[in-house]
Scaffold this active site. Structure first.
Site, PDB file in Angstrom:
ATOM      1  N   ASP A  44      29.275  20.033 -20.557  1.00  0.00           N
ATOM      2  CA  ASP A  44      29.402  18.683 -19.982  1.00  0.00           C
ATOM      3  C   ASP A  44      28.994  18.704 -18.501  1.00  0.00           C
ATOM      4  O   ASP A  44      28.976  17.668 -17.838  1.00  0.00           O
ATOM      5  CB  ASP A  44      30.793  18.076 -20.207  1.00  0.00           C
ATOM      6  N   SER A  45      28.593  19.893 -18.008  1.00  0.00           N
ATOM      7  CA  SER A  45      27.935  19.977 -16.699  1.00  0.00           C
ATOM      8  C   SER A  45      26.687  19.102 -16.681  1.00  0.00           C
ATOM      9  O   SER A  45      26.151  18.801 -15.612  1.00  0.00           O
ATOM     10  CB  SER A  45      27.555  21.430 -16.382  1.00  0.00           C
ATOM     11  N   ASP A  83      30.383  21.228 -25.654  1.00  0.00           N
ATOM     12  CA  ASP A  83      31.604  20.855 -24.932  1.00  0.00           C
ATOM     13  C   ASP A  83      32.196  19.567 -25.474  1.00  0.00           C
ATOM     14  O   ASP A  83      31.465  18.611 -25.762  1.00  0.00           O
ATOM     15  CB  ASP A  83      31.268  20.616 -23.446  1.00  0.00           C
ATOM     16  N   LYS A 111      33.890  23.664 -27.433  1.00  0.00           N
ATOM     17  CA  LYS A 111      34.666  24.201 -26.301  1.00  0.00           C
ATOM     18  C   LYS A 111      35.502  23.072 -25.711  1.00  0.00           C
ATOM     19  O   LYS A 111      34.994  21.948 -25.555  1.00  0.00           O
ATOM     20  CB  LYS A 111      33.720  24.796 -25.243  1.00  0.00           C
ATOM     21  N   GLU A 113      38.785  22.235 -22.720  1.00  0.00           N
ATOM     22  CA  GLU A 113      39.411  22.777 -21.510  1.00  0.00           C
ATOM     23  C   GLU A 113      40.930  22.638 -21.573  1.00  0.00           C
ATOM     24  O   GLU A 113      41.444  21.568 -21.902  1.00  0.00           O
ATOM     25  CB  GLU A 113      38.885  22.019 -20.283  1.00  0.00           C
ATOM     26  N   GLU A 180      36.797  30.498 -16.195  1.00  0.00           N
ATOM     27  CA  GLU A 180      35.947  30.087 -15.066  1.00  0.00           C
ATOM     28  C   GLU A 180      36.714  30.270 -13.758  1.00  0.00           C
ATOM     29  O   GLU A 180      37.865  29.801 -13.626  1.00  0.00           O
ATOM     30  CB  GLU A 180      35.521  28.614 -15.230  1.00  0.00           C
TER      31      GLU A 180
HETATM   32  O1  KIV Z   1      29.920  22.463 -18.683  1.00  0.00           O
HETATM   33  C1  KIV Z   1      29.573  23.626 -18.419  1.00  0.00           C
HETATM   34  O2  KIV Z   1      28.412  23.907 -18.087  1.00  0.00           O
HETATM   35  C2  KIV Z   1      30.567  24.682 -18.515  1.00  0.00           C
HETATM   36  C3  KIV Z   1      30.214  26.003 -17.905  1.00  0.00           C
HETATM   37  C4  KIV Z   1      30.426  25.957 -16.431  1.00  0.00           C
HETATM   38  C5  KIV Z   1      30.965  27.103 -18.524  1.00  0.00           C
HETATM   39  O3  KIV Z   1      31.627  24.465 -19.002  1.00  0.00           O
END
Ligand code: KIV
Length: 264
Positions: A44-45, A83, A111, A113, A180
């Site tokens: 989600d970056s 994510d 993934k 959080e 992280e």
């Molecule tokens: O969203 C993302 O790119 C991430 C990485 C920083 C692990 O979660």
């Protein structure tokens, strides 16, 4: 041979490292396959590096499904993580519906959080055939709780809680963990405490796998580069060479170097 969860577990058991990079579109997925990247993460970056937001909070499920479909089309052999965006897993019901959408879009795992509070969610995901990777430490979706992007797990209590949460999540059925911005000695303790693979970013060299944001790896920084960022394009002629050099460095243990990690 396509990379699977079994491949990643076997690599951990043999003490061999694996490499992950964030990926958001088909042509990069194809190039990463050619560079033998083990795992792709539709992070989600993308809210920051593609969409220009100052956090990951505005990213929607529709955004994540769209980019997961794009990556899955270009991918050849890598294991794909997608994510779960902000607020898409606040209840177990929401989590199962949204994780299912990402799997149907082409993800092999999702993934999310958090920490120990996700135990019930990952149990239900495992029951439904959805491998879950729990992202711990600096969880960017909680930036407003942390008051900034800060290293997590520095105090003895916070480090002990992280190790306990990791064990709890493994027992609950989490398939992997991602740490992280966690001090190197704490990440080592977590990695040794569980038998599931642990991926690190800014978490030192002892994790089983390493991940970098694609743009950081290509030297395209938004402001000051993160401590763990490394420009692999510098001195190389092509993106593919840069990606291959990163994979080689992760596998040989050359990346991350001590200066990319945090002390306790
Ligand atoms: O969203 C993302 O790119 C991430 C990485 C920083 C692990 O979660």
């Amino acid at each position: 041979m396509p990379v699977s969860l079994t491949t990643l577990r076997d690599l951990k058991q043999r003490g061999e490292k694996f490499a992950m990079i964030t990926c958001y579109d088909a042509i990069f997925a194809q190039t990463m396959s050619q560079a033998a990247v083990d795992c792709l993460l539709i992070g989600d970056s993308l809210g920051m590096v593609l969409q220009g937001h100052d956090s990951t909070l505005p990213v929607s499920m529709a955004d994540m499904v769209y980019h997961t479909r794009c990556v899955a089309r270009g991918n050849h052999h890598a294991f794909i993580f997608a994510d779960m965006p902000f607020m898409s897993y606040a209840t177990v019901t929401d989590a199962l519906k949204n994780a299912g959408d990402l799997m149907q879009a082409g993800a092999h795992a999702v993934k999310l959080e958090g920490g120990g509070w996700l135990a019930e969610t990952v149990t239900q995901m495992a029951r439904c055939g959805i491998p879950a990777c729990v992202h711990m430490g600096l969880t960017p979706q909680s930036v407003n709780v942390f008051g900034g992007y800060k290293v997590q797990g520095r105090s003895a209590d916070a480090a002990a809680k992280m190790v306990e949460d990791a064990k709890l999540l493994e027992q609950a059925g989490a398939a992997l963990l991602l740490l992280e911005c966690v001090p190197t000695p704490v990440a080592k303790r977590v990695t040794e405490a569980v038998s599931i693979p642990v991926i690190g970013i800014g978490a030192g060299p002892h994790c089983d796998g390493q991940v970098l944001v694609l743009h950081d790896l290509l030297g395209m920084y938004q402001g000051k580069p993160a401590r763990f960022a490394k420009n692999y394009l510098q001195g190389r002629d092509s993106v593919k060479d840069a990606l291959s050099a990163y994979v080689q460095d992760v596998k040989s243990g050359t990346y991350p170097a001590p200066e990319h990690g945090f002390s306790q």
